[in-house]
Design a protein around this motif. Structure first.
Motif: not given
Length: 335
Positions: A9, A37, A58, A74, A78-79, A81-82, A95, A100
């Protein structure tokens, strides 16, 4: 050998993290890639910060063999999945909070990291400030006696911000500010599990929380009172009351001082002349140092913020959301 960072990000918090890390020894930390993105955003960020590689999306960052660890900044939804993508491609992960959207996602990410023997940590930067380390020492040493009550609040009038008010952006004050008050009381009462929680709050028109409060009860007559608001400014202060004294901490999420029984202790931040978006962001360097230290020692979690503590925090936020009536799409998914 330097730890090579990738940045997922190109937002404000990522700017602050990169600027903070640049104050650390270059032989220990290097920012080598950024992804966003949009390629335009990634390239602009890379140019601003002198980062060699910029990616659109990503996946390319996850596949960059030159990246050791990824800072995930992000948006909240999105936490998971990324971070999952980074872990599955062999990257250590730091993260941003909230780790999450819920406890189920949190448990799954930690399960993946443990299976792959990769370091993963929620970026609750507060835990790594020198003030927190001294707070922990004082409590453990019994300098204020047995801690019986913690009172902590965090309120800022940000209810109109999209990331706070919109459900599709993972909004709500619990996930944004609530995690700070919850982790504060958790830090003071480390190793304990609540025996009872009572929570209440208010919703906006998007059915996400704009204020929330909870009473968290522990065994041994211990109690935590927590409050957060996106509608008004609160004291933004933590108070730790023991049988022999009291500690008061202003700006408890990024403190540079606190008061013990009337005596002020100061903790200057690491020096940094860079440009930041948020207050005391130079302190983001402390969590980066912790990541470097843990990875260097072959650890997959930090003793200052363990996986179990991150799981407990997710569970506390889930409970408060359920009591108030906040439900996200991710809550209905299986992981």
């Amino acid at each position: 050998m330097a730890l090579k960072w990738g940045i997922a990000s190109a937002g404000k918090i990522c700017n602050d993290f990169v600027v903070a890390v640049k104050a650390l020894p270059p032989e220990d930390h290097q920012i080598v890639a950024v992804a966003a993105r949009s390629l335009t955003s990634a390239e602009k960020f890379a140019t601003t910060h002198g980062i060699p590689r910029a990616y659109e999306g990503y996946k390319k960052l996850a596949e960059d063999a030159n990246v050791d660890v990824v800072y995930v900044g992000v948006l909240n939804p999105q936490h998971y999945e990324v971070s999952k993508m980074m872990l599955e491609n062999g990257k250590h992960v730091l993260c941003e909070k909230p780790f999450t959207m819920n406890e189920k996602q949190t448990r799954k990410l930690i399960e993946i990291a443990r299976a792959k023997k990769l370091f993963v940590m929620e970026a609750i930067w507060s835990r790594f400030f020198p003030a927190y380390r001294e707070l922990g020492r004082i409590i453990e040493a019994g300098d204020i006696g047995e801690v019986i009550q913690v009172t902590v609040d965090f309120g800022v009038p940000i209810a109109k911000n999209d990331r706070i008010k919109l459900k599709e952006l993972g909004g709500g004050v619990i996930l944004d500010l609530g995690i700070y008050v919850l982790q504060f009381q958790q830090y003071v009462f480390r190793g304990l599990s609540p025996t009872k929680i009572v929570a209440t709050g208010h919703l906006n028109e998007q059915e996400v929380d704009n204020s929330a409060s909870a009473i968290i009860t522990y065994s041994g007559n211990k109690t935590a009172l927590v409050s957060v608001s996106s509608l008004v400014k609160l004291a933004c202060q933590g108070t730790v009351c023991g049988t022999k004294g009291m500690i008061t901490i202003d700006q408890m999420w990024c403190p540079t001082s606190f008061t013990v029984n009337g005596k002020v202790k100061n903790f200057p931040l690491i020096e940094n002349d860079g440009s930041f978006n948020y207050n005391n962001s130079a302190g983001l360097a402390y969590e980066a140092e912790e990541v470097w230290k843990c990875i260097k020692e072959g650890k997959i979690e930090s003793e200052q913020l363990t996986h179990e503590e991150t799981i407990q925090l997710a569970g506390l936020m889930d409970f408060m959301r359920r009591e108030i009536g906040v439900v996200f799409p991710a809550d209905a998914e299986s992981y």
